[in-house]
Design a protein around this motif. Structure first.
Motif, PDB file in Angstrom:
ATOM      1  N   ASN A 175      20.316 -10.330  -2.958  1.00  0.00           N
ATOM      2  CA  ASN A 175      20.066 -11.776  -2.965  1.00  0.00           C
ATOM      3  C   ASN A 175      21.180 -12.579  -3.617  1.00  0.00           C
ATOM      4  O   ASN A 175      21.238 -13.794  -3.480  1.00  0.00           O
ATOM      5  CB  ASN A 175      18.756 -12.084  -3.720  1.00  0.00           C
ATOM      6  N   PHE A 176      22.019 -11.914  -4.405  1.00  0.00           N
ATOM      7  CA  PHE A 176      23.112 -12.600  -5.093  1.00  0.00           C
ATOM      8  C   PHE A 176      24.274 -12.707  -4.100  1.00  0.00           C
ATOM      9  O   PHE A 176      24.826 -11.705  -3.661  1.00  0.00           O
ATOM     10  CB  PHE A 176      23.507 -11.791  -6.330  1.00  0.00           C
ATOM     11  N   CYS A 177      24.609 -13.959  -3.739  1.00  0.00           N
ATOM     12  CA  CYS A 177      25.601 -14.161  -2.677  1.00  0.00           C
ATOM     13  C   CYS A 177      27.010 -13.836  -3.156  1.00  0.00           C
ATOM     14  O   CYS A 177      27.421 -14.290  -4.225  1.00  0.00           O
ATOM     15  CB  CYS A 177      25.621 -15.623  -2.233  1.00  0.00           C
ATOM     16  N   LEU A 178      27.731 -13.113  -2.349  1.00  0.00           N
ATOM     17  CA  LEU A 178      29.156 -12.881  -2.599  1.00  0.00           C
ATOM     18  C   LEU A 178      29.933 -13.617  -1.508  1.00  0.00           C
ATOM     19  O   LEU A 178      29.825 -13.287  -0.329  1.00  0.00           O
ATOM     20  CB  LEU A 178      29.475 -11.381  -2.563  1.00  0.00           C
ATOM     21  N   VAL A 179      30.648 -14.647  -1.912  1.00  0.00           N
ATOM     22  CA  VAL A 179      31.399 -15.493  -0.982  1.00  0.00           C
ATOM     23  C   VAL A 179      32.858 -15.075  -1.090  1.00  0.00           C
ATOM     24  O   VAL A 179      33.463 -15.208  -2.160  1.00  0.00           O
ATOM     25  CB  VAL A 179      31.229 -16.989  -1.357  1.00  0.00           C
ATOM     26  N   THR A 180      33.410 -14.546   0.006  1.00  0.00           N
ATOM     27  CA  THR A 180      34.726 -13.918  -0.125  1.00  0.00           C
ATOM     28  C   THR A 180      35.792 -14.500   0.806  1.00  0.00           C
ATOM     29  O   THR A 180      35.642 -14.445   2.032  1.00  0.00           O
ATOM     30  CB  THR A 180      34.628 -12.392   0.130  1.00  0.00           C
TER      31      THR A 180
END
Ligand code: C5P
Length: 240
Positions: A175-180
């Motif tokens: 659920n923790f978004c990783l925006v890469t």
């Protein structure tokens, strides 16, 4: 908040004028991507450009990286929420009280809530840069520390290098978004990016959203480039 697409692609609209931005937007489809509005475009064109892009059906990541005293940051985040953006970000180095204030103001607002994302250590910074601002820890430790603080403060995710995504995904649940950012096709030039991954590789490493600029904005046919990436992701089980 409700969204127009399940695509993980976020196109970086790195322009200094509305015309260039809107020309590109008219060639892209909100079915295949969201758009990132950063400091250059926002400072040149103001909130109007965000509203115009949203009217065209795009979800907007407002990438202004707020970093100020808690009250000011929280109010800026609230202004972004009122604008109706899908995602907004702050610098985790603004600290616990600043991030908690930003979280709280969104939780208390009755309107739509954008995803609230933290920047850890800018990927442009090297160890010597950190030392220059008084941080003596290895970069990886500092990224981990700030990511953990953002998670503790209830933020929805972080911006990180695709190369860091695997390690971050081990630390935080899905659920923790990783925006890469730093995404390149196998056959596209790296430009000034150094450690790149392809869209499929980045998703395999645990990315939630892929910030892609020049491989799409600089393509002869941006719509086709974007759709090709989307289709490749779907074929590999990411997005639909
Ligand atoms: O053209 P390119 O794909 O390199 O664009 C990447 C976008 O992601 C740019 O808007 C850049 O500012 C942003 N970005 C990045 N690295 C970070 C954070 C943001 O490249 N660490």
């Amino acid at each position: 908040m409700s969204s127009n697409t399940s695509s993980p692609i976020v196109v970086a609209m790195d322009f200094d004028n509305a015309k260039a931005c809107l020309d590109l937007a008219s060639r892209l489809s909100p079915q295949y991507c969201r758009l990132k509005v950063g400091k250059e475009l926002f400072t040149s064109c103001g909130p109007q450009i965000v509203e115009t892009l949203m009217q065209k059906g795009f979800d907007i990541f407002l990438d202004l990286k707020f970093h100020d005293i808690p009250n000011t940051t929280a109010k800026a985040v609230k202004a972004a929420a009122d604008l109706g953006v899908w995602m907004v970000n702050v610098h985790a180095s603004g600290g616990e009280r600043m991030m908690l204030a930003a979280r709280e103001i969104l939780d208390q607002s009755s309107g739509q809530k954008p995803l609230l994302i933290a920047v850890t250590v800018l990927t442009s910074m090297e160890q010597s840069d950190l030392l220059g601002v008084g941080v003596a820890y290895p970069i990886d430790n500092q990224v981990e520390r700030l990511a953990g603080l953002a998670h503790y403060c209830g933020l929805d995710g972080i911006v990180c290098s695709a190369r860091e995504a695997k390690q971050m995904r081990q630390q935080f649940d899905q659920n923790f978004c990783l925006v890469t950012p730093g995404i390149r096709m196998a056959d596209s030039p790296a430009d000034d990016q150094r450690r790149t991954l392809t869209p499929v590789q980045a998703m395999q490493e645990g990315s939630s959203y892929l910030v892609i600029g020049r491989p799409i904005t600089g393509a002869e046919n941006p719509a086709q480039a974007c759709e090709n990436i989307f289709n490749e992701l779907v074929q590999n089980g990411f997005g639909n």
